[in-house]
Scaffold this motif. Structure first.
Motif, mmCIF file in Angstrom:
data_model
loop_
_atom_site.group_PDB
_atom_site.id
_atom_site.type_symbol
_atom_site.label_atom_id
_atom_site.label_comp_id
_atom_site.label_asym_id
_atom_site.label_seq_id
_atom_site.Cartn_x
_atom_site.Cartn_y
_atom_site.Cartn_z
ATOM 1 N N GLY A 11 0.815 -1.209 0.000
ATOM 2 C CA GLY A 11 0.000 0.000 0.000
ATOM 3 C C GLY A 11 0.841 1.248 0.000
ATOM 4 O O GLY A 11 2.039 1.214 0.299
ATOM 5 N N THR A 12 0.218 2.363 -0.325
ATOM 6 C CA THR A 12 0.933 3.639 -0.314
ATOM 7 C C THR A 12 1.138 4.162 1.104
ATOM 8 O O THR A 12 1.972 5.036 1.325
ATOM 9 N N HIS A 13 0.378 3.609 2.059
ATOM 10 C CA HIS A 13 0.490 4.032 3.454
ATOM 11 C C HIS A 13 -0.291 3.041 4.315
ATOM 12 O O HIS A 13 -0.961 2.143 3.799
ATOM 13 N N SER A 14 -0.201 3.198 5.620
ATOM 14 C CA SER A 14 -0.995 2.369 6.529
ATOM 15 C C SER A 14 -2.479 2.653 6.325
ATOM 16 O O SER A 14 -2.862 3.771 5.967
ATOM 17 N N ASP A 15 -3.309 1.654 6.544
ATOM 18 C CA ASP A 15 -4.761 1.765 6.435
ATOM 19 C C ASP A 15 -5.221 2.095 5.010
ATOM 20 O O ASP A 15 -6.272 2.699 4.819
ATOM 21 N N ALA A 16 -4.435 1.676 4.016
ATOM 22 C CA ALA A 16 -4.868 1.851 2.626
ATOM 23 C C ALA A 16 -5.875 0.775 2.235
ATOM 24 O O ALA A 16 -6.519 0.877 1.191
ATOM 25 N N GLY A 17 -5.985 -0.257 3.069
ATOM 26 C CA GLY A 17 -6.916 -1.343 2.788
ATOM 27 C C GLY A 17 -6.235 -2.632 2.378
ATOM 28 O O GLY A 17 -6.868 -3.534 1.830
ATOM 29 N N LYS A 18 -4.937 -2.743 2.665
ATOM 30 C CA LYS A 18 -4.184 -3.957 2.303
ATOM 31 C C LYS A 18 -4.791 -5.207 2.929
ATOM 32 O O LYS A 18 -4.982 -6.227 2.251
ATOM 33 N N ILE A 164 0.996 -5.872 -6.239
ATOM 34 C CA ILE A 164 -0.080 -4.927 -6.544
ATOM 35 C C ILE A 164 -0.013 -3.816 -5.500
ATOM 36 O O ILE A 164 0.037 -4.083 -4.296
ATOM 37 N N LEU A 165 -0.007 -2.573 -5.962
ATOM 38 C CA LEU A 165 0.060 -1.425 -5.063
ATOM 39 C C LEU A 165 -1.343 -0.851 -4.876
ATOM 40 O O LEU A 165 -2.032 -0.545 -5.853
ATOM 41 N N VAL A 166 -1.759 -0.729 -3.616
ATOM 42 C CA VAL A 166 -3.106 -0.251 -3.283
ATOM 43 C C VAL A 166 -3.041 1.186 -2.779
ATOM 44 O O VAL A 166 -2.231 1.520 -1.909
ATOM 45 N N GLY A 195 0.692 -3.656 -11.332
ATOM 46 C CA GLY A 195 -0.437 -2.744 -11.491
ATOM 47 C C GLY A 195 -0.848 -2.170 -10.152
ATOM 48 O O GLY A 195 -0.286 -2.512 -9.103
ATOM 49 N N VAL A 196 -1.839 -1.281 -10.188
ATOM 50 C CA VAL A 196 -2.311 -0.643 -8.963
ATOM 51 C C VAL A 196 -3.813 -0.842 -8.827
ATOM 52 O O VAL A 196 -4.523 -1.131 -9.799
ATOM 53 N N VAL A 197 -4.260 -0.690 -7.596
ATOM 54 C CA VAL A 197 -5.692 -0.766 -7.281
ATOM 55 C C VAL A 197 -6.060 0.485 -6.494
ATOM 56 O O VAL A 197 -5.347 0.878 -5.564
ATOM 57 N N ILE A 198 -7.150 1.105 -6.874
ATOM 58 C CA ILE A 198 -7.679 2.245 -6.114
ATOM 59 C C ILE A 198 -8.805 1.724 -5.230
ATOM 60 O O ILE A 198 -9.744 1.093 -5.712
#
Length: 513
Positions: A11-18, A164-166, A195-198
């Motif tokens: 994830g891009t940060h904590s609590d991104a939903g990983k 995968i980056l969330v 890829g990434v996921v929003i």
């Protein structure tokens, strides 16, 4: 198709939903018939899960194993870090306390051993499972830590996992955080991102389309999915930052008001999740005396540093307010560390949790607690007598305290086990070392209806099973995620990485691949 095949979610940060995405993927792959395991090499969390053999791992990995329909083991989270102060943590290795360490010492002295432990755990999982869904932590772009990190790209390289980056759109700046994270990665690691996921999107996705096209053109990476915000899930959260989203004020639309004290070192706050699922209960987290009001039930949850959190209660004025409410007849429940606080004194002569050594409790129950050197972690089961009824009580214990209760006629045990008793009931107060008491449907229904009757409200009979709600939540989350992710593309990349890895291994051994 899969043979010990990994996929990593960062994830891009904590609590991104990983954690939620990993949980969904565990259920998705399991439903497709693959024997699937979650894996988080190193987890920093105060929410624990007890395995069948009485070991302690991060709660998220236990929940993810349940979503995958497999038994959780310590290989799924071989290293658990439980903060006890601003710069100190208890290091748990394969479910047992290793030692308390400062962050700098851990980073400097534990790295090589940690890497060995992680590698051995992953190899065992790879032999047993067809698919392994790996969860990172924080952000892989924490450049100050990356030379000795044990949970993000170092693990992706170790396992040869596609990543995968969330990104969490709810917090704003999702494209900036995704692009920034990618640009801060080493080239080798950037190539590993497929890829990434929003995540957590609300509204009309067509309004997001220009941004998606820009992102793909700018980075050359695909957007593998836009996952909508999914409300009403009964799946435990791991990171305490989620508590910031919970209400502090009373909700007048709900008939019952339940106040949970949010300690600085609150642990296992997922104990409260079943109460959130009750339609007549408003559960709120309180940090200040003026926020407490006059709730129907006050809960003192678990704590990783009982003496520090006790001091917080006294200094904040919450201790006096709670004592007054109890005298006025308000129901009070203390769980684990919260149970220890209900007594006369807590003593930590060995400094297993903090350097405070001793502190006065709330003096609501005639008992004393001494911190022991050894931690007790066990799944527990016994019989509970409450309101003249008998209930089977299942839960788990994680504590280093030994509590001695005075022998008084008005003090009754909370749970009677085969070889001992646990906790106390005295008047309108309950104290127990059992985590998960509200997950017991029959007891929860009796407790909530007791609060209703106390207010002159009719009881609600045959409330829904929380376990059934959890299972339905696993499936609903999996349905949403699978319908919004390019699952075929993801599986193709997993197989591609596996094939390349097999080729490299074969060439290294001089084999013809």
């Amino acid at each position: 198709m899969f043979n010990g095949t990994p996929l990593m979610i960062q994830g891009t940060h904590s609590d991104a939903g990983k954690s939620a995405v990993v949980t969904a993927l565990c259920r998705i792959f399991a439903r497709e018939g693959y024997k699937t395991a979650p894996f988080k090499s190193q987890n920093m969390a105060l929410n624990s899960y007890i395995t069948r053999d009485g070991k302690e791992i991060g709660r998220a990995q236990g929940v993810q194993a349940e979503a995958a329909g497999v038994v959780a083991t310590t290989d799924m989270n071989p290293i658990l870090i439980k903060p006890t102060g601003d710069d100190h943590s208890q290091i748990v290795v394969h479910g047992s306390p290793y030692r308390n360490m400062k962050a700098g010492v851990y980073r400097q002295d534990f790295y090589e051993l940690g890497l060995q432990i992680i590698t051995e755990s992953y190899r065992r999982l790879k032999k047993e499972f067809e698919c392994i869904v790996i969860e990172g932590a924080g952000s892989p772009a924490e450049v100050n830590l990356n030379d000795r990190e044990l949970v993000n790209m170092r693990i992706a390289r170790l396992t040869n996992a596609p990543v995968i980056l969330v990104g969490d759109i709810e917090k704003g700046g999702v494209f900036a955080s995704l692009v920034g994270t990618l640009q801060l990665l080493e080239e080798e690691d950037r190539k590993r991102v497929i890829g990434v996921v929003i995540n957590k999107f609300r509204g009309d996705v067509s309004l997001l389309e220009p941004g998606l096209k820009w992102f793909e053109a700018y980075t050359g990476l695909p957007v593998l999915g836009v996952i909508p915000y999914v409300s009403g899930l009964h799946i435990e959260a791991e990171d305490s930052v989620v508590l910031d989203s919970y209400s502090k004020e009373k909700d007048g639309t709900k008939e019952l008001d339940i106040a949970v004290i949010r300690f600085p070192y609150i642990s296992n706050f997922t104990d409260m999740d079943p109460l959130f699922s009750e339609e007549d209960c408003h559960v709120r987290y309180v940090q200040k005396a003026e926020e407490l009001g006059k709730p129907d039930l006050v809960i003192l949850p678990g704590s990783k540093n009982t003496l520090s959190d006790l001091r917080f209660l006294h200094e904040s004025g919450l201790a006096n307010r709670i004592q007054t409410l109890v005298e006025l007849g308000t129901n009070l429940i203390g769980i684990c560390g919260g149970y220890q606080m209900l007594g006369e004194v807590v003593v930590d002569e060995y400094e297993v949790e903090s350097s405070l050594k001793v502190g006065p409790g709330l003096d609501l129950i005639p008992m004393k607690t001494h911190m022991a050197k050894e931690k007790k972690t066990v799944l527990s089961e016994g019989m509970l007598a409450f309101n003249g009824k008998q209930f089977l009580m299942k839960g788990y214990e994680i504590h280093m305290g030994v509590t001695t209760v005075s022998d008084r006629k008005d003090v009754m045990p909370f749970v009677v086990l085969r070889d001992r008793t646990d906790g106390v009931q005295i008047g309108n107060i309950i104290g127990t070392y059992f985590h998960g008491i509200f997950h017991n449907d029959s007891f929860r229904e009796e407790l909530v209806n007791t609060l209703r009757l106390k207010k002159g409200l009719s009881p609600i009979i045959n409330r829904s099973s929380f376990d059934r709600k959890r299972e339905e939540s696993f499936d609903r989350l999996a349905d949403v995620v699978s319908s919004h992710l390019s699952m075929d593309r993801i599986k193709e990349k997993m197989v591609e990485f596996q094939r390349l890895n097999n080729k490299e291994v074969g060439e290294a051994h001089g084999e013809k691949v």
